[in-house]
Design an enzyme around this catalytic site. Structure first.
Site, PDB file in Angstrom:
ATOM      1  N   TYR A   1      58.589  62.988  39.182  1.00 49.10           N
ATOM      2  CA  TYR A   1      59.410  63.057  37.965  1.00 49.10           C
ATOM      3  C   TYR A   1      60.164  64.393  37.896  1.00 49.10           C
ATOM      4  CZ  TYR A   1      60.544  62.681  32.980  1.00 49.10           C
ATOM      5  OH  TYR A   1      61.199  62.627  31.777  1.00 49.10           O
TER       6      TYR A   1
ATOM      7  N   SER B   1      64.855  67.003  31.687  1.00 48.51           N
ATOM      8  CA  SER B   1      63.557  67.129  31.009  1.00 48.51           C
ATOM      9  C   SER B   1      63.120  68.588  31.062  1.00 48.51           C
ATOM     10  CB  SER B   1      62.504  66.280  31.737  1.00 48.51           C
ATOM     11  OG  SER B   1      61.201  66.639  31.344  1.00 48.51           O
TER      12      SER B   1
HETATM   13  N1  LIG Z   1      60.396  60.712  25.660  1.00 49.50           N
HETATM   14  C1  LIG Z   1      60.347  61.958  26.104  1.00 49.50           C
HETATM   15  O1  LIG Z   1      59.538  62.763  25.662  1.00 49.50           O
HETATM   16  C2  LIG Z   1      61.297  62.417  27.174  1.00 49.50           C
HETATM   17  C3  LIG Z   1      61.321  63.769  27.482  1.00 49.50           C
HETATM   18  C4  LIG Z   1      62.202  64.243  28.448  1.00 49.50           C
HETATM   19  C5  LIG Z   1      63.031  63.343  29.087  1.00 49.50           C
HETATM   20  N2  LIG Z   1      62.980  62.026  28.781  1.00 49.50           N
HETATM   21  C6  LIG Z   1      63.891  61.149  29.491  1.00 49.50           C
HETATM   22  O2  LIG Z   1      64.711  60.457  28.586  1.00 49.50           O
HETATM   23  C7  LIG Z   1      65.056  59.191  29.125  1.00 49.50           C
HETATM   24  C8  LIG Z   1      64.686  58.110  28.124  1.00 49.50           C
HETATM   25  O3  LIG Z   1      63.297  58.204  27.875  1.00 49.50           O
HETATM   26  P1  LIG Z   1      62.585  57.358  26.731  1.00 49.50           P
HETATM   27  O4  LIG Z   1      61.401  58.122  26.305  1.00 49.50           O
HETATM   28  O5  LIG Z   1      63.584  56.929  25.725  1.00 49.50           O
HETATM   29  O6  LIG Z   1      62.088  56.109  27.602  1.00 49.50           O
HETATM   30  P2  LIG Z   1      61.841  54.571  27.210  1.00 49.50           P
HETATM   31  O7  LIG Z   1      60.904  54.034  28.229  1.00 49.50           O
HETATM   32  O8  LIG Z   1      61.488  54.425  25.768  1.00 49.50           O
HETATM   33  O9  LIG Z   1      63.277  53.928  27.433  1.00 49.50           O
HETATM   34  C9  LIG Z   1      63.822  53.870  28.700  1.00 49.50           C
HETATM   35  C10 LIG Z   1      64.880  52.792  28.743  1.00 49.50           C
HETATM   36  O10 LIG Z   1      65.428  52.755  30.065  1.00 49.50           O
HETATM   37  C11 LIG Z   1      65.438  51.429  30.549  1.00 49.50           C
HETATM   38  N3  LIG Z   1      65.332  51.439  31.998  1.00 49.50           N
HETATM   39  C12 LIG Z   1      64.288  51.862  32.759  1.00 49.50           C
HETATM   40  N4  LIG Z   1      64.575  51.689  34.063  1.00 49.50           N
HETATM   41  C13 LIG Z   1      65.825  51.183  34.133  1.00 49.50           C
HETATM   42  C14 LIG Z   1      66.692  50.778  35.183  1.00 49.50           C
HETATM   43  N5  LIG Z   1      66.296  50.875  36.473  1.00 49.50           N
HETATM   44  N6  LIG Z   1      67.915  50.291  34.883  1.00 49.50           N
HETATM   45  C15 LIG Z   1      68.315  50.164  33.605  1.00 49.50           C
HETATM   46  N7  LIG Z   1      67.536  50.521  32.549  1.00 49.50           N
HETATM   47  C16 LIG Z   1      66.313  51.012  32.819  1.00 49.50           C
HETATM   48  C17 LIG Z   1      64.238  50.777  29.870  1.00 49.50           C
HETATM   49  O11 LIG Z   1      64.377  49.345  29.877  1.00 49.50           O
HETATM   50  C18 LIG Z   1      64.343  51.393  28.473  1.00 49.50           C
HETATM   51  O12 LIG Z   1      65.286  50.682  27.699  1.00 49.50           O
HETATM   52  C19 LIG Z   1      64.326  59.092  30.460  1.00 49.50           C
HETATM   53  O13 LIG Z   1      65.177  59.521  31.499  1.00 49.50           O
HETATM   54  C20 LIG Z   1      63.192  60.070  30.307  1.00 49.50           C
HETATM   55  O14 LIG Z   1      62.775  60.578  31.537  1.00 49.50           O
HETATM   56  C21 LIG Z   1      62.137  61.536  27.847  1.00 49.50           C
END
Ligand SMILES: NC(=O)c1ccc[n+]([C@@H]2O[C@H](COP(=O)([O-])OP(=O)(O)OC[C@H]3O[C@@H](n4cnc5c(N)ncnc54)[C@H](O)[C@@H]3O)[C@@H](O)[C@H]2O)c1
Length: 255
Positions: free
Chosen positions: A156, A143
């Site tokens: 985080y 991130s």
């Molecule tokens: N959306 C953003 O702006 C952003 C920015 C930087 C990093 N990220 C990172 O990208 C990744 C995905 O984020 P997103 O926005 O798509 O999130 P999201 O919440 O839309 O999707 C996350 C997915 O992970 C699954 N999940 C959560 N905990 C789990 C576990 N213990 N075991 C298996 N599956 C699990 C959830 O069921 C979901 O399908 C994360 O690591 C997040 O930190 C997101």
């Protein structure tokens, strides 16, 4: 098709960034193993891939923070497809709290899913790739918060900083096995997690966009091209690197 015949395990692929990556890999011909804790999400993604591509799909409900679940992911994937070529670690949670009142329980929860989960998936899939001897590709998700501080994100940020260093370390350690381990640092991507923070008033869209030179939040599809680069032979001489996909947020000193 750039991933014809490849097998890709994508964690957190029930929705959001992982869902988009899984669909993107399937469009390029890869067989997909969808992983999430939520079966209903997996079924939706599975239906999309079956309806729009010729790829085979396996769905596994699993918790990436559980060692036995992660071993089951590897065993079931290898049983179904004979191998794993690509691992994308997209499962993750966010954690927003003033640090002075962040409970140790929530600190551990965030580290367990984001950092332990990424490590366990890399470790177990890595062992399979090393034993198979045909190399492989790993894509971790960190991130912008691993590079620059946003207040109230201590757990985080620590988890994502850990993922960044883990990526570098494994990239170096497993280069001799022709396994490339890289990470993407997304900026603000419009997924459910971010929409939820906006609706709770934690994120203010105008403030977020003010620092993004691209002038908009990212969309999940913005991550697919970079992920394909890291999943294909195009990146065979790239390992231990962190690719920032943030519309210029981190580079911007003019705020
Ligand atoms: N959306 C953003 O702006 C952003 C920015 C930087 C990093 N990220 C990172 O990208 C990744 C995905 O984020 P997103 O926005 O798509 O999130 P999201 O919440 O839309 O999707 C996350 C997915 O992970 C699954 N999940 C959560 N905990 C789990 C576990 N213990 N075991 C298996 N599956 C699990 C959830 O069921 C979901 O399908 C994360 O690591 C997040 O930190 C997101």
């Amino acid at each position: 098709m750039r991933l014809q015949g490849k097998v890709a395990v994508v964690t957190g692929s029930g929705r959001g960034i992982g869902g988009a990556m899984a669909r993107g890999f399937a469009r390029e011909g890869a067989h997909i193993v969808l992983i999430s804790r939520t079966l209903s999400q997996l079924k939706e993604q599975e239906a999309w891939i079956r309806g729009n591509t010729t790829s085979s799909v396996l769905t596994i409900e699993a918790d990436v923070g559980s060692e036995s679940d992660v071993q089951r992911i590897v065993d079931e994937s290898v049983k179904a497809f004979g191998k794993i070529d690509i691992l994308a670690n997209c499962a993750g949670i966010t954690m927003v709290s003033p640090s002075e009142s962040l409970s140790l329980e929530n600190w551990h929860k965030c580290l367990r899913i984001n950092l332990d989960g990424t490590f366990l998936c890399c470790q177990k899939v890595g062992a399979h790739m090393i034993e198979r001897g045909e190399g492989g590709k790993m894509i971790n998700i960190t991130s912008i918060v691993a590079h620059a501080a946003i207040p109230e994100r201590a757990a985080y940020a620590a988890s994502k900083g850990g993922v960044m260093q883990l990526t570098q370390n494994l990239g170096v350690e497993w280069a001799k096995h022709n396994i490339q381990v890289n990470a993407i640092s997304p900026g603000f991507i419009r997924t459910e997690i971010v929409q939820d923070l906006i609706s709770k008033g934690v994120h203010k869209p105008e403030r977020m966009i003010a620092r993004i030179p691209a002038g908009r939040l990212g969309e999940v599809e913005d991550l697919v091209g970079p992920a394909l680069f890291l999943a294909t032979a195009d990146s065979n001489y790239v390992t231990g690197t962190i690719l920032k996909v943030d519309g210029g947020w981190l580079a911007n000193g003019y705020v």
